[in-house]
Motif scaffolding. Sequence first.
Motif, short mmCIF file in Angstrom:
data_model
loop_
_atom_site.label_atom_id
_atom_site.label_comp_id
_atom_site.label_asym_id
_atom_site.label_seq_id
_atom_site.Cartn_x
_atom_site.Cartn_y
_atom_site.Cartn_z
N ALA A 197 1.03 -1.33 -0.06
CA ALA A 197 -0.07 -0.06 -0.02
C ALA A 197 0.91 1.18 -0.03
CB ALA A 197 -0.94 -0.03 1.05
N LYS A 198 0.68 2.27 -1.00
CA LYS A 198 1.45 3.31 -1.22
C LYS A 198 0.89 4.46 -0.40
CE LYS A 198 3.96 1.14 -4.18
NZ LYS A 198 5.28 0.43 -3.83
N THR A 199 0.20 4.20 0.64
CA THR A 199 -0.07 5.40 1.50
C THR A 199 0.69 5.83 2.77
OG1 THR A 199 -1.38 3.92 3.33
CG2 THR A 199 -2.66 4.65 1.40
N ALA A 200 0.71 7.25 3.14
CA ALA A 200 1.52 7.72 3.92
C ALA A 200 1.51 6.84 5.33
CB ALA A 200 1.34 9.25 4.37
N ASN A 201 -0.09 6.34 5.66
CA ASN A 201 -0.06 5.48 6.88
C ASN A 201 0.80 4.35 7.04
OD1 ASN A 201 -1.54 3.15 8.20
ND2 ASN A 201 -2.46 4.93 9.08
N ASN A 202 0.74 3.59 5.73
CA ASN A 202 1.37 2.42 5.68
C ASN A 202 2.91 2.52 5.46
OD1 ASN A 202 0.92 -0.44 5.29
ND2 ASN A 202 2.05 -0.24 3.61
N ILE A 203 3.19 3.67 4.85
CA ILE A 203 4.82 3.67 4.65
C ILE A 203 5.55 3.98 5.81
CG2 ILE A 203 6.43 5.11 3.31
CD1 ILE A 203 4.86 5.12 0.93
N SER A 204 4.95 4.92 6.38
CA SER A 204 5.45 5.48 7.81
C SER A 204 5.66 4.20 8.92
CB SER A 204 4.50 6.56 8.53
OG SER A 204 3.40 6.03 8.90
N TYR A 205 4.45 3.49 8.98
CA TYR A 205 4.71 2.07 9.68
C TYR A 205 5.98 1.26 9.32
CZ TYR A 205 3.62 -2.14 12.08
OH TYR A 205 3.94 -3.54 12.66
N ILE A 206 6.12 0.86 7.92
CA ILE A 206 6.96 -0.10 7.56
C ILE A 206 8.55 0.67 7.70
CG2 ILE A 206 7.82 -1.01 5.41
CD1 ILE A 206 5.11 -1.25 4.40
N ILE A 207 8.66 2.08 7.55
CA ILE A 207 9.67 2.65 7.93
C ILE A 207 10.13 2.36 9.40
CG2 ILE A 207 11.25 4.84 7.96
CD1 ILE A 207 9.73 5.74 5.39
N CYS A 208 9.18 2.83 10.23
CA CYS A 208 9.55 2.62 11.65
C CYS A 208 10.07 0.89 12.04
CB CYS A 208 8.46 2.89 12.71
SG CYS A 208 8.18 4.69 12.56
N LEU A 209 9.02 0.09 11.42
CA LEU A 209 9.12 -1.33 11.66
C LEU A 209 10.70 -1.73 11.19
CD1 LEU A 209 7.61 -3.77 12.78
CD2 LEU A 209 7.26 -4.31 10.30
N PHE A 210 11.05 -1.29 10.14
CA PHE A 210 12.38 -1.72 9.68
C PHE A 210 13.58 -1.29 10.36
CE2 PHE A 210 16.02 -0.82 6.79
CZ PHE A 210 16.42 -2.30 6.36
N ILE A 211 13.41 0.12 10.96
CA ILE A 211 14.26 0.82 11.64
C ILE A 211 14.58 0.41 12.97
CG2 ILE A 211 15.09 2.90 12.77
CD1 ILE A 211 14.17 4.39 10.52
N PHE A 212 13.54 0.27 13.90
CA PHE A 212 13.39 -0.36 15.05
C PHE A 212 13.22 -1.81 15.47
CE2 PHE A 212 11.60 3.97 15.15
CZ PHE A 212 12.78 4.58 16.10
#
Length: 405
Positions: A197-212
């Motif tokens: 999903a290319k939404t800001a909601n989804n992308i922000s979660y995936i970035i945080c999940l990847f980092i943390f």
Amino acid sequence: MIVSNVSLSGCADFNSALCAGAGEGHLGGGSYRTTLTPTGNLVVAVCLGFIGTFGLINNLLVLVLFCRYKMLRSPINLLLMNISISDLLVCVLGTPFSFAASTQGRWLIGERGCVWYGFANSLCGIVSLISLAVLSYERYSTMMAPTEADSSNYRKISLGIIMSWAYSLIWTLPPLFGWSHYGPEGPGTTCSVDWTAKTANNISYIICLFIFCLIVPFLVIVFCYGKLLSAIRQVSGINASMSRKREQRVLFMVVIMVMCYLICWLPYGIMALLATFGPPGLVTPEASIIPSVLAKTSTVINPVIYVFMNKQFYRCFQALLQCEAPRRGSSLKSSSKVPTKAMRGVAGTGPRRTNNFLFMVASLGHPAATVPQLGLSCEPTIDITKAPSSDNKPVVVSLVAHRDG
């Protein structure tokens, strides 16, 4: 390819025919398949069957050894049990369903089952990753401790275990409440966070999940084991003839730990980022299933690296097979009240600091050594010939290398 969430949104029952019909629609300028070929599904099923079977056996055996032998019930080994429990839950709650889906070529337990599968596997997977980071930090902090390790203090490890589950819940509950969501993954035979999903909601979660949940644990592991290896090298400088082989084995173990971490989890992280930020169709169904299978192999690899390559556990495993009492690989004749210096004392001058640091490194594992946890081949025999006294005379510590019979 990770199937677009739009193509699967109407597949409430995950029927392969319906999903195939939706997947064949023209989305974003490309034609999509939702399932692998029969041969591909068979290969995936065989791999998942192998992973599920040996992951279940390995982790159950670890728990049996821990319950059977009292000598293994030390704080740091309790953390190893936490890793085995989380891996065991993946083998019980996740792998059988993806295995069954691969044999049938379609998802079998419905939309709610997919959400539950994605949540449960994400929760246990992150617990395992965080526990590996906590384990490395515990070994590092024990090495830096100003006093001898207390082998009966379970409070610190218990807090680490609780923290690993709480931290994982913090990052796996949000998709249940609207920050991204769980859904079909890859060819539709597994479920996870929606990577596409290319939404800001989804992308922000995936970035945080990847980092943390991937990068931060990896950096903690590399830092802590790097410091531990540096400490072993300092001891090697003090007694090079005894410590060279031990240093090489520690280095080998650290490299194996880091490499297996990367092999299991980095492809999955890269695949998720490509599916999130890349154009539609960049990741094919065949390519998407490989990282998912690799991530599940951690349930087989973790017990081998962190437990069965641990000499203490290995001796108990041999004893279990031979129905006899486990033999001990080292002897320790000391008082738990003997003070030691922190690692920084090595840089100082004077025999007291040197001897105390040697004692600290050698005595970390009484009864579950921090350094021997990494599988050292030359284990310490410590002989305290003189207790500390008020006139500050040095404590005499001798390290005698011997082979394990």
